[in-house]
Design a protein around this motif. Structure first.
Motif, PDB file in Angstrom:
ATOM      1  N   ILE A 134     -44.953  -2.871  20.028  1.00 45.34           N
ATOM      2  CA  ILE A 134     -45.503  -1.428  20.543  1.00 45.34           C
ATOM      3  C   ILE A 134     -45.249  -0.461  19.362  1.00 45.34           C
ATOM      4  O   ILE A 134     -44.856  -0.720  18.263  1.00 45.34           O
ATOM      5  CB  ILE A 134     -44.733  -0.890  21.641  1.00 45.34           C
ATOM      6  CG1 ILE A 134     -43.424  -0.390  21.329  1.00 45.34           C
ATOM      7  CG2 ILE A 134     -44.630  -1.927  22.863  1.00 45.34           C
ATOM      8  CD1 ILE A 134     -42.884   0.617  22.419  1.00 45.34           C
ATOM      9  N   ASN A 135     -46.470   0.331  19.423  1.00 45.58           N
ATOM     10  CA  ASN A 135     -46.716   1.294  18.397  1.00 45.58           C
ATOM     11  C   ASN A 135     -45.381   2.032  18.719  1.00 45.58           C
ATOM     12  O   ASN A 135     -44.845   2.516  19.777  1.00 45.58           O
ATOM     13  CB  ASN A 135     -47.780   2.227  18.767  1.00 45.58           C
ATOM     14  CG  ASN A 135     -48.133   3.194  17.495  1.00 45.58           C
ATOM     15  OD1 ASN A 135     -47.318   4.095  17.389  1.00 45.58           O
ATOM     16  ND2 ASN A 135     -49.097   3.145  16.851  1.00 45.58           N
ATOM     17  N   ALA A 136     -44.663   2.872  17.681  1.00 44.35           N
ATOM     18  CA  ALA A 136     -43.395   3.478  17.763  1.00 44.35           C
ATOM     19  C   ALA A 136     -43.663   4.731  18.526  1.00 44.35           C
ATOM     20  O   ALA A 136     -42.665   5.248  18.773  1.00 44.35           O
ATOM     21  CB  ALA A 136     -42.894   3.812  16.347  1.00 44.35           C
ATOM     22  N   THR A 137     -45.010   5.296  18.331  1.00 42.51           N
ATOM     23  CA  THR A 137     -45.027   6.690  19.147  1.00 42.51           C
ATOM     24  C   THR A 137     -44.928   6.315  20.848  1.00 42.51           C
ATOM     25  O   THR A 137     -44.944   7.449  21.276  1.00 42.51           O
ATOM     26  CB  THR A 137     -46.461   7.012  18.914  1.00 42.51           C
ATOM     27  OG1 THR A 137     -47.381   6.077  19.172  1.00 42.51           O
ATOM     28  CG2 THR A 137     -46.676   7.386  17.468  1.00 42.51           C
ATOM     29  N   GLU A 138     -45.012   5.253  21.057  1.00 42.58           N
ATOM     30  CA  GLU A 138     -44.814   4.808  22.685  1.00 42.58           C
ATOM     31  C   GLU A 138     -43.449   4.248  23.261  1.00 42.58           C
ATOM     32  O   GLU A 138     -43.183   4.321  24.304  1.00 42.58           O
ATOM     33  CB  GLU A 138     -45.749   3.708  22.875  1.00 42.58           C
ATOM     34  CG  GLU A 138     -47.322   3.762  22.596  1.00 42.58           C
ATOM     35  CD  GLU A 138     -48.189   2.454  22.685  1.00 42.58           C
ATOM     36  OE1 GLU A 138     -47.664   1.345  23.406  1.00 42.58           O
ATOM     37  OE2 GLU A 138     -49.413   2.358  22.378  1.00 42.58           O
ATOM     38  N   LEU A 139     -42.621   4.626  22.067  1.00 41.17           N
ATOM     39  CA  LEU A 139     -41.200   4.338  22.484  1.00 41.17           C
ATOM     40  C   LEU A 139     -40.769   5.600  23.250  1.00 41.17           C
ATOM     41  O   LEU A 139     -40.851   6.721  23.017  1.00 41.17           O
ATOM     42  CB  LEU A 139     -40.239   4.471  21.122  1.00 41.17           C
ATOM     43  CG  LEU A 139     -38.903   3.534  21.378  1.00 41.17           C
ATOM     44  CD1 LEU A 139     -39.044   2.327  21.705  1.00 41.17           C
ATOM     45  CD2 LEU A 139     -38.048   3.806  20.179  1.00 41.17           C
ATOM     46  N   VAL A 140     -39.794   5.200  24.374  1.00 41.13           N
ATOM     47  CA  VAL A 140     -39.497   6.250  25.231  1.00 41.13           C
ATOM     48  C   VAL A 140     -37.788   6.180  25.413  1.00 41.13           C
ATOM     49  O   VAL A 140     -37.434   4.831  25.323  1.00 41.13           O
ATOM     50  CB  VAL A 140     -40.067   6.292  26.543  1.00 41.13           C
ATOM     51  CG1 VAL A 140     -41.436   6.588  26.503  1.00 41.13           C
ATOM     52  CG2 VAL A 140     -39.864   5.019  27.318  1.00 41.13           C
ATOM     53  N   PRO A 141     -37.139   7.114  26.017  1.00 42.60           N
ATOM     54  CA  PRO A 141     -35.627   6.978  26.325  1.00 42.60           C
ATOM     55  C   PRO A 141     -35.560   5.808  27.441  1.00 42.60           C
ATOM     56  O   PRO A 141     -36.235   5.808  28.404  1.00 42.60           O
ATOM     57  CB  PRO A 141     -35.333   8.527  26.920  1.00 42.60           C
ATOM     58  CG  PRO A 141     -36.381   9.135  26.161  1.00 42.60           C
ATOM     59  CD  PRO A 141     -37.732   8.529  26.115  1.00 42.60           C
ATOM     60  N   GLY A 142     -34.683   4.907  27.057  1.00 36.69           N
ATOM     61  CA  GLY A 142     -34.142   3.921  27.878  1.00 36.69           C
ATOM     62  C   GLY A 142     -34.803   2.513  27.602  1.00 36.69           C
ATOM     63  O   GLY A 142     -34.311   1.589  28.150  1.00 36.69           O
ATOM     64  N   ASP A 143     -35.515   2.692  26.628  1.00 39.47           N
ATOM     65  CA  ASP A 143     -36.471   1.450  26.036  1.00 39.47           C
ATOM     66  C   ASP A 143     -35.163   0.611  25.475  1.00 39.47           C
ATOM     67  O   ASP A 143     -34.483   1.205  24.539  1.00 39.47           O
ATOM     68  CB  ASP A 143     -37.462   1.778  24.863  1.00 39.47           C
ATOM     69  CG  ASP A 143     -38.720   1.748  25.666  1.00 39.47           C
ATOM     70  OD1 ASP A 143     -38.846   0.730  26.670  1.00 39.47           O
ATOM     71  OD2 ASP A 143     -39.849   2.216  25.177  1.00 39.47           O
ATOM     72  N   VAL A 144     -34.983  -0.618  25.346  1.00 41.10           N
ATOM     73  CA  VAL A 144     -34.272  -1.498  24.478  1.00 41.10           C
ATOM     74  C   VAL A 144     -35.166  -2.205  23.401  1.00 41.10           C
ATOM     75  O   VAL A 144     -36.195  -2.812  23.683  1.00 41.10           O
ATOM     76  CB  VAL A 144     -33.849  -2.762  25.451  1.00 41.10           C
ATOM     77  CG1 VAL A 144     -32.884  -3.558  24.562  1.00 41.10           C
ATOM     78  CG2 VAL A 144     -32.834  -2.026  26.803  1.00 41.10           C
ATOM     79  N   PHE A 145     -34.757  -1.807  22.506  1.00 35.77           N
ATOM     80  CA  PHE A 145     -35.375  -2.160  21.127  1.00 35.77           C
ATOM     81  C   PHE A 145     -34.541  -2.904  20.385  1.00 35.77           C
ATOM     82  O   PHE A 145     -33.409  -3.022  20.262  1.00 35.77           O
ATOM     83  CB  PHE A 145     -36.213  -1.121  20.521  1.00 35.77           C
ATOM     84  CG  PHE A 145     -35.377  -0.080  19.862  1.00 35.77           C
ATOM     85  CD1 PHE A 145     -35.085  -0.090  18.458  1.00 35.77           C
ATOM     86  CD2 PHE A 145     -35.005   1.003  20.561  1.00 35.77           C
ATOM     87  CE1 PHE A 145     -34.522   1.005  17.750  1.00 35.77           C
ATOM     88  CE2 PHE A 145     -34.008   1.834  20.057  1.00 35.77           C
ATOM     89  CZ  PHE A 145     -33.964   1.881  18.677  1.00 35.77           C
ATOM     90  N   LEU A 146     -35.182  -3.802  19.273  1.00 32.03           N
ATOM     91  CA  LEU A 146     -34.578  -4.757  18.388  1.00 32.03           C
ATOM     92  C   LEU A 146     -34.681  -4.171  16.962  1.00 32.03           C
ATOM     93  O   LEU A 146     -35.451  -3.603  16.696  1.00 32.03           O
ATOM     94  CB  LEU A 146     -34.942  -6.108  18.269  1.00 32.03           C
ATOM     95  CG  LEU A 146     -35.285  -6.702  19.632  1.00 32.03           C
ATOM     96  CD1 LEU A 146     -35.902  -8.170  19.499  1.00 32.03           C
ATOM     97  CD2 LEU A 146     -34.009  -6.949  20.289  1.00 32.03           C
ATOM     98  N   ILE A 147     -33.474  -4.426  16.463  1.00 31.86           N
ATOM     99  CA  ILE A 147     -33.439  -3.843  15.035  1.00 31.86           C
ATOM    100  C   ILE A 147     -33.023  -5.025  13.914  1.00 31.86           C
ATOM    101  O   ILE A 147     -32.401  -5.771  14.331  1.00 31.86           O
ATOM    102  CB  ILE A 147     -32.130  -2.859  14.676  1.00 31.86           C
ATOM    103  CG1 ILE A 147     -32.475  -1.684  15.440  1.00 31.86           C
ATOM    104  CG2 ILE A 147     -32.124  -2.300  13.212  1.00 31.86           C
ATOM    105  CD1 ILE A 147     -31.284  -0.792  15.794  1.00 31.86           C
ATOM    106  N   GLN A 148     -33.954  -5.165  12.846  1.00 30.33           N
ATOM    107  CA  GLN A 148     -33.511  -6.162  11.985  1.00 30.33           C
ATOM    108  C   GLN A 148     -33.495  -5.507  10.419  1.00 30.33           C
ATOM    109  O   GLN A 148     -33.884  -4.374  10.327  1.00 30.33           O
ATOM    110  CB  GLN A 148     -34.713  -7.265  11.837  1.00 30.33           C
ATOM    111  CG  GLN A 148     -34.656  -7.951  13.372  1.00 30.33           C
ATOM    112  CD  GLN A 148     -35.644  -8.901  13.209  1.00 30.33           C
ATOM    113  OE1 GLN A 148     -36.778  -8.787  12.680  1.00 30.33           O
ATOM    114  NE2 GLN A 148     -35.694 -10.040  14.034  1.00 30.33           N
ATOM    115  N   ALA A 149     -32.806  -6.313   9.646  1.00 23.51           N
ATOM    116  CA  ALA A 149     -32.932  -5.812   8.245  1.00 23.51           C
ATOM    117  C   ALA A 149     -34.001  -5.358   7.725  1.00 23.51           C
ATOM    118  O   ALA A 149     -35.113  -6.101   7.741  1.00 23.51           O
ATOM    119  CB  ALA A 149     -32.021  -6.751   7.301  1.00 23.51           C
TER     120      ALA A 149
END
Length: 923
Positions: A134-149
């Protein structure tokens, strides 16, 4: 849902179950419907613009300052007195100056726009139980997201699962070392130190993680700093305030003089009221320095040009002079005082210490033994240590693309330093990795504080390489390598190793331990590297040695700091690094003595504003500081009456940069936010460039005073003829007409005055303390020299010229001429004498105390072109018929020219004698 008001530490401490409950989410994330609802409630994940900037208002402010208003009025007065051309010229000067100032300052503050640009565009989230982009502007509290190097992090979040995650938080903390992150809570030291929290605007350096967003948009730490930056008021620069004061002074003087002349013309000369009023208005215009704004602008612009050549880009012209007033510099450590390149400078082995030369991420320098009898190629212990350093390593260094860029580090600075160490020894990393292929890896984590890799050796056997923190490795070592021989480690060995580590730590250096273990059939060690675990592998290690590293000071920093001390400018180090390292660096480069007080961020939080104001008056270093604390440090110094310059490169620095009298951003490592919030940008991130800019700022202020001295001293010989006319009740005809007075002010004086604004720095400008906050451009010294010395001499000479012409034509046997050829010739010679006295004054005003010959009589070409112009203009007034009638002038004889051309010589020599006496007194 509205975003929660829990603190970051509250989120970090909650159990996973309670954390999910708090945010009304779960391990599979939100549903699309929940996400849409929350997006409507909390808004997009963006940095909001809270202030609008009017370009029209910014443009008009350049034409509404006190001096600009005074010039509008003086131009109107000139037109009112019938001098339309001069009035138009005054207005034209005002228009040109205002447009030029606006153009120079058009790089307005765009901090919020830069903050938006720093956020990533896309984020991988779990929604409806599936991974979505998703577009980062659509991220909301409670969203589970993935982080990579390599990912930029889009929100403040808590980590649920992590594998070898390291995050670069330099945009928030200002420190370049990557921070280890994990799912378990650990408070850490300082702000942003919770191990299980990550923050918007930071970057994942290595590893992977799953996280849950807790704050987005303006509620993130990133957003809070943006809001603080936006609401920070920009105060008027000291130069602007001083120019306003000077304008009021000059306006008052001009009006009082005009009033005196108006009354005197009526009661002493018995002029009609209308004629007396026009006469007085002409005197008011004459006493207004029309060239002040152009000279200020030119002086500042010249300072900007000179600074750009010394790696400092100034965004607002007034900032140039503010630098010259600086009394305190609040400076970062990493990258400003130091090179921002972790460098290994020693290798410690049980019976040998090696020195590593060459600094930075380039393949230069070499490794040499302290005992020159020990050759590198005969040291198997060192060879093994270098091999471990190079192979037990996940970082890569990409070569620089050009001679003006730096190599790119893909990984951590610490590991990069170990690769550079191997290269300096002559190892070919590609060949080494091919000869010792990696069979298994046990990644670094913050609990173990070490990393282990298993390699296949050329003979087919397996070997274990380990590097990490000494306290986490030494307890696992049962043997030690000494001069190529392995033996059991003894308490004395442990003592020697600990002593070496403490010795380096006291110097602010970091040590890393190197160890290994062979696959030799020992208990609990599997035969297959794939079966190796932390429990069965990281034991029975053989200790090899220590690598000792630091971020080295910049080579030129020592001279720059010493120059600051001579100039009575205090330096306060404000860093996110440890207290021990901060004090070590500050003492080493001479910022403070070893008696300096070190205040940590936690201590600062407990201090009242009054206690902080007292603390910053002495030798002090700030370590482990948070963003708002740096802001407080700047404020505390300003409350004490200091002119503060503050450096910064990260998002966290923006409020402090805006609050400081002069905010200085790093051009190489600085974020766009810091650059937009700052008044000046260093293109080389070098503290020495700040000192060079301060020198230029002092020069600008000195040049403005030289201009004032020059422009004001001509007012005395302009006024004396009118005084003679008034107090003789008209018996002495006006030796100088109003048009001739304005000719000096707007014609002959202008270009030499502008030349003084471009004068180079005088020797010793940095050997004096900053000027006092209550000091003013127009001080007693300038008034005395302008009116009681330069002006008085020019008055005597010009008055003598007037009476000499009359004497050669029969005076005192006949009355002083009030009209006709004799009168015109007398006024012409009076005007010419003033002009040539001003030529001498332009030369004399170039230095305050030094001999003008010591700086080069002809070194300032602008002044000499101005002198040539004023002589040419004077000749045009004398010989062009169309100008003779307008300015009441006539041609003069050759002997008169000879007198005028010789006139500046004795005036310059007399002034050189006065300066010599002053220098002798100072000595």
């Amino acid at each position: 849902m509205a975003q929660s008001r829990l603190t970051a530490d509250d989120y970090a401490k909650l159990t996973v179950a309670k954390f999910y409950d708090q945010l009304q989410t779960g391990k599979t994330g939100l549903t699309s419907t929940q996400a849409d609802q929350r997006l409507q409630q909390v808004g997009p994940n963006t940095i909001q613009q809270t202030q609008s900037r009017s370009q029209l208002k910014a443009f008009l402010k350049n034409f509404t300052s006190l001096m600009a208003l005074l010039l509008w009025v003086s131009g109107l007065i000139a037109m009112f007195t019938g001098m339309l051309e001069l009035g138009i010229a005054i207005w034209a000067v005002n228009l040109i100056n205002g447009c030029f100032s606006f153009w120079q300052e058009h790089a307005a503050q765009k901090a919020t726009d830069s903050l938006k640009a720093m956020l990533p565009t896309y984020t991988q989230v779990l929604r409806d139980g599936q991974t979505q982009q998703i577009n980062a502007t659509e991220l909301v509290p409670g969203d589970v997201f993935l982080i990579q190097a390599g990912n930029s992090i889009s929100a403040d979040a808590r980590i649920i699962q992590a594998t070898s995650l390291q995050v670069d938080e330099s945009a928030l903390t200002g420190e370049s070392l990557a921070v280890d992150k994990r799912a378990a809570y650990e408070k850490g030291e300082g702000r942003f130190a919770e191990r299980n929290l990550v923050y918007a605007g930071t970057i994942a350096v290595s590893g992977t993680a799953t996280a849950v967003a807790v704050q987005t948009g303006m509620q993130t730490e990133f957003g809070q700093i943006a809001a603080l930056t936006q609401h920070q008021k920009t105060t008027a620069s000291p130069l602007t305030a001083e120019l306003n004061r000077l304008t009021r002074q000059i306006s008052l003087i001009a009006i009082l003089i005009g009033l005196i002349f108006f009354i005197a013309a009526i009661f002493f000369v018995h002029y009609p009221v209308a004629k007396s009023f026009i006469f007085a208005l002409g005197m008011i215009v004459a006493f207004i320095p029309e060239g002040l704004l152009p000279t200020v602008t030119l002086s500042l612009a010249q300072g900007v040009t000179r600074m750009s050549k010394r790696h400092a880009l100034v965004k607002e012209l007034s900032s140039v002079e503010t630098l010259g007033e600086t009394t305190v510099i609040c400076s970062d450590k990493t990258g400003t005082l130091t090179q921002n390149q972790m460098t290994i400078n020693h290798v410690w082995l049980p019976q040998q210490i090696y020195h590593v030369s060459g600094e930075g991420y380039v393949n230069n320098g070499k490794i040499t033994a302290n005992d020159q009898a020990v050759a590198l190629k005969y040291s198997p212990d060192l060879a093994l240590l270098l091999r471990v350093a190079a192979l037990d390593n996940d970082t890569e260094i990409k070569p620089a693309k050009s001679s003006t860029t730096k190599p790119k580090i893909l990984g951590t600075p610490t590991e990069a330093a170990h690769l550079i160490l191997a290269e300096k020894s002559g190892l070919d990393l590609a060949q080494l990795r091919q000869a010792y292929p990696r069979a298994q890896e046990l990644p670094f984590d913050s609990d173990r504080k070490r990393m282990t890799t298993i390699h296949t050796q050329p003979d087919g056997s397996q070997v274990i390489y380990v590097k990490g923190a000494l306290d986490g490795i030494l307890t696992l070592c049962t043997s030690i390598l000494v001069n190529g021989q392995v033996r059991s480690i003894t308490p004395d060995d442990v003592h020697d190793i600990d002593q070496a580590n403490q010795h380096y730590a006291a110097q602010g250096l970091r040590s890393m331990a190197i160890a290994y273990r062979n696959f030799d059939g020992q208990a609990n060690l599997p035969t297959d590297p794939a079966d190796c675990t932390i429990a069965n592998t990281e034991q029975h290690l053989t200790f090899v040695g220590l690598t000792v590293m630091a971020d080295p000071p910049r080579p030129e920093i020592y001279a720059a700091v010493e120059k600051c001390h001579r100039a009575k400018i205090r330096i306060i180090m404000v860093t996110g690094d440890s207290p021990l390292t901060a004090k070590s660096v500050a003492t080493k480069i001479g910022i403070t003595s070893d008696q300096a007080r070190v205040i940590t961020g936690d201590e600062l939080s407990a201090m009242s504003d009054i206690d902080l104001q007292k603390a910053v008056q002495g030798e002090v270093i700030f370590a482990r500081v948070a963003p708002e604390q740096k802001y407080r440090i700047v404020q505390a110094n300003q409350h004490n009456g200091e002119i503060v310059a503050s450096t910064g490169d990260g998002v966290n620095d923006a409020p402090a940069l805006k609050q400081a009298d002069i905010g200085i951003a790093m051009g190489v490592t600085g974020t766009d936010v810091a650059k937009d919030a700052a008044d000046m940008i260093l293109t080389d991130d070098n503290f020495a460039s700040i000192v060079a800019a301060i020198e230029e700022g002092r020069t600008v202020y000195s040049n403005l005073q030289k201009f004032l001295l020059y422009i004001l001293n001509s007012n005395v010989p302009e006024a004396i003829p009118s005084v003679l006319f008034l107090f003789s009740r008209g018996l002495i005809p006006l030796p100088l007409t109003v048009m001739q007075i304005l000719t000096v002010d707007l014609g002959t004086d202008m270009l030499p005055a502008l030349g003084l604004g471009a004068e180079a720095s005088e020797p010793g400008v940095m050997d004096q303390p900053p000027r006092a906050r209550n000091a003013h451009l127009l001080n007693k010294s300038i008034i005395w020299k302008a009116f009681g010395w330069y002006g008085l001499i020019a008055s005597v000479v010009s008055t003598f010229a007037y009476f000499f012409v009359n004497w050669t034509n029969g005076w005192p046997q006949v009355a002083l001429a009030s009209h006709g050829n004799t009168y015109v010739l007398a006024t012409t010679m009076t005007l010419a004498a003033i002009v040539f006295c001003q030529i001498a004054a332009a030369i004399n005003c170039r230095t305050k105390f030094n001999s003008v010959f010591s700086v080069g009589l002809f070194s300032n070409h602008r002044i000499w072109w101005g002198i040539i112009f004023e002589v040419a203009l004077l000749a045009a007034l004398m010989y062009l018929p169309v100008l003779q009638g307008l300015f009441n002038t006539t041609a003069i004889a050759g002997r008169d020219w000879a007198f005028l051309l010789c006139l500046p010589i004795p005036l310059v020599l007399i002034e050189e004698g006065r300066k010599a006496v002053v220098r002798q007194r100072h000595r």
